[in-house]
Write an enzyme that holds these catalytic residues in place. Structure first.
Site, PDB file in Angstrom:
ATOM      1  N   ASP A  94     -65.083 -71.488  68.214  1.00 56.82           N
ATOM      2  CA  ASP A  94     -64.117 -72.390  67.642  1.00 56.82           C
ATOM      3  C   ASP A  94     -64.567 -73.721  67.948  1.00 56.82           C
ATOM      4  O   ASP A  94     -65.294 -74.136  68.944  1.00 56.82           O
ATOM      5  CB  ASP A  94     -62.573 -71.954  67.942  1.00 56.82           C
ATOM      6  N   ASP A 267     -59.876 -62.585  64.409  1.00 53.37           N
ATOM      7  CA  ASP A 267     -59.746 -62.534  65.877  1.00 53.37           C
ATOM      8  C   ASP A 267     -58.470 -62.845  66.490  1.00 53.37           C
ATOM      9  O   ASP A 267     -57.685 -63.405  65.851  1.00 53.37           O
ATOM     10  CB  ASP A 267     -60.832 -63.589  66.353  1.00 53.37           C
ATOM     11  N   CYS A 305     -57.319 -41.297  69.303  1.00 52.62           N
ATOM     12  CA  CYS A 305     -58.343 -42.354  69.894  1.00 52.62           C
ATOM     13  C   CYS A 305     -59.383 -41.893  70.578  1.00 52.62           C
ATOM     14  O   CYS A 305     -59.412 -40.786  71.201  1.00 52.62           O
ATOM     15  CB  CYS A 305     -57.492 -43.358  70.494  1.00 52.62           C
ATOM     16  N   CYS A 307     -61.548 -43.670  72.663  1.00 57.05           N
ATOM     17  CA  CYS A 307     -62.155 -44.656  73.397  1.00 57.05           C
ATOM     18  C   CYS A 307     -62.339 -43.905  74.664  1.00 57.05           C
ATOM     19  O   CYS A 307     -61.822 -42.902  75.160  1.00 57.05           O
ATOM     20  CB  CYS A 307     -61.267 -46.007  73.644  1.00 57.05           C
ATOM     21  N   CYS A 310     -59.063 -42.984  76.579  1.00 59.26           N
ATOM     22  CA  CYS A 310     -58.199 -42.254  76.034  1.00 59.26           C
ATOM     23  C   CYS A 310     -58.926 -40.605  76.293  1.00 59.26           C
ATOM     24  O   CYS A 310     -58.144 -39.565  76.377  1.00 59.26           O
ATOM     25  CB  CYS A 310     -57.823 -42.055  74.379  1.00 59.26           C
ATOM     26  N   HIS A 336     -58.952 -49.787  75.525  1.00 61.39           N
ATOM     27  CA  HIS A 336     -58.161 -48.952  74.653  1.00 61.39           C
ATOM     28  C   HIS A 336     -57.897 -49.771  73.471  1.00 61.39           C
ATOM     29  O   HIS A 336     -57.908 -49.688  72.022  1.00 61.39           O
ATOM     30  CB  HIS A 336     -57.094 -48.134  75.105  1.00 61.39           C
TER      31      HIS A 336
END
Length: 374
Positions: A94, A267, A305, A307, A310, A336
C-alpha cells in the site's frame, strides 16, 4: 506493463461476479482472491512455506512501517522484498496512506503531502505522492498504490469533495513519478458515502489509465450497509477489464458481497489478528477457542476444513495452547483462519464458473451464521 493484466474468464450469470486470472511478473493468481497481510514483511508467526500450503497467491506488505523499520534502502540492498522475505509469488504494497491518516492527532495535510509523527519515537516524517512512490519502487512489489487521503467516517460533503480532488491530483503526481515498468501502480477511489463523489473519482481515475484500481475509504467504522453501497457506487464506473481491489476488508459477509459487486481482490489483517486472540472462522460460524466447553473436545476445529491445524489437532489441544499463551497455538490458529478464507475463495471461484454464485453466497452465509461475528 505487458507482464501485468487481468484475464477475465467468466462472468456469473446470477450476480455478475467475475472469475479470471491475474497475471503478474511473479506468477499468475486466480481471482477473486483473498490476500494475507504481512505488515512488516512477514505474515505474523507464519513462514512462506506455510502460506503456500494455505494456497496464498499475493501477499501484502506495508510501505509506512517498512520505511521506518528496516528502511526502504535496506530492502533495496537486499534486492527487494521478494528476496528479503523469501517470497517468490506476487507482493502488493500500500502507499502508507491509511496508516498516516489514522494518526489523526499527529498529522498536517497540505497540497504538497502530509506531515506526521512516527508512531515509534515521535520523529517528524513527511509523505508526498512522490515520496510514497520512491519508497514503493525501492521495496519492489509487483503491485503498488498511489498516495490518497483516507478520510474518517463520517465526513461532511464539502470536506470529502475537496479530499477527492486532492486524491486525484496526488494520483496524477504519483503516476508521473512512477518509473519502474515491472510494477503495476493502482489508483485509489475515494468519496466516502457520497455516490456522486465515488462516481466522479472513479471516472477521473479511469481517464488516467491505471493498470488497476482500488476502492478505498471502506471498513473504517461505517455500518455494513453503508460499506456495501460504497462498493456498489464505485465498481460500475471502473474499467471492466482492469482488476478491482477492495482495501482492508476481511469479514466473510463483506467479501462475498464485494465479489457479487464485481470486486476481484481483498485483504485484511482480520484473520491473523483475531486468531492470536483465540477467535476462529469455521464453516459453522465463530468459535472462541478459550471457552471452557472446548476443554475436553477432542474433535477438529472444523470438520470441513483441510488446513494443517484441522487435520492434526483438536479443539482441546488448541485451547490448551491458547490458555498457556504458546506461540505454536497462535501459529496454528492463524494457519486455520487464513486457509478458511482462501478455501472460501476457491469455492466462490468454482461457483462463479458454474453460474451459481448467488446461491453459493446465500448458502454459505446461512451456514456460517455471520450474526455471530466477522
Amino acid at each position: 506493463m505487458k507482464d501485468f493484466y487481468l484475464e477475465i474468464k467468466h462472468i456469473d450469470k446470477q450476480t455478475g461476479a467475475r472469475y479470471g486470472i491475474l497475471h503478474t511478473p511473479h506468477g499468475d493468481c486466480e481471482v477473486p482472491m483473498f490476500m494475507p497481510v504481512g505488515t512488516l514483511a512477514t505474515v505474523k508467526t507464519l513462514s512462506p512455506e506455510e502460506l503456500k500450503e494455505c494456497g496464498a497467491g499475493v501477499i501484502l506488505a506495508n510501505t509506512y512501517h517498512l520505511s521506518i523499520r528496516p528502511g526502504e534502502d535496506i530492502v533495496a540492498k537486499a534486492c527487494g522484498l521478494h528476496k528479503f522475505m523469501n517470497w517468490d509469488g506476487p507482493i502488493l504494497t500500500d502507499s502508507g496512506g491509511f496508516q498516516v491518516f489514522s494518526l489523526a492527532d499527529n498529522r498536517k495535510i497540505t497540497e504538497e503531502g502530509v506531515e506526521f509523527k512516527s508512531h515509534l519515537n515521535g520523529d517528524k516524517l513527511f509523505f508526498s505522492p512522490e515520496r510514497a512512490i520512491e519508497i514503493e519502487e525501492k521495496l519492489g512489489a509487483d503491485i503498488i498504490m498511489s498516495l490518497d487521503e483516507c478520510v474518517h467516517y463520517p465526513a461532511t460533503y464539502d470536506y470529502m469533495k475537496n479530499s477527492v480532488e486532492r486524491t486525484l491530483r496526488w494520483a496524477k503526481r504519483g503516476q508521473i513519478a512512477h518509473k519502474r515498468e515491472d510494477q503495476a501502480l493502482f489508483g485509489i477511489v475515494q468519496g466516502g458515502e457520497f455516490a456522486d463523489l465515488r462516481k466522479y473519482c472513479a471516472e477521473e481515475l479511469s481517464k488516467m489509465n491505471f493498470p488497476g484500481y482500488s476502492i478505498g475509504g471502506t471498513s473504517i467504522g461505517e455500518p455494513k450497509d453503508v460499506m456495501f453501497k460504497m462498493i456498489a457506487d464505485t465498481t460500475p464506473y471502473l474499467p471492466f477489464e482492469k482488476p478491482r481491489y477492495l482495501m482492508g476488508v476481511g469479514s466473510v459477509d463483506a467479501i462475498l458481497e464485494g465479489i457479487s459487486l464485481g470486486v476481484d481482490m481483498f485483504d485484511c489483517v482480520l484473520p491473523t489478528r483475531i486468531a492470536r486472540h483465540g477467535a476462529l472462522m469455521t464453516s459453522k460460524g465463530r468459535v472462541n477457542i478459550r471457552d471452557k466447553k472446548y476443554e475436553e473436545d477432542f474433535t477438529p476445529l472444523d470438520s470441513e476444513c483441510d488446513c494443517y491445524c484441522c487435520k492434526n489437532y483438536t479443539k482441546a489441544y488448541l485451547r490448551h495452547l491458547y490458555k498457556c499463551d504458546e506461540t505454536f497455538g497462535k501459529r496454528l490458529l492463524s494457519i486455520h483462519n487464513i486457509r478458511f478464507l482462501i478455501k472460501m475463495m476457491e469455492e466462490a471461484r468454482k461457483a462463479i464458473q458454474e453460474d451459481r454464485f448467488g446461491d453459493f453466497k446465500e448458502e454459505f452465509l446461512k451456514k456460517f451464521d455471520s450474526k455471530k461475528g466477522f
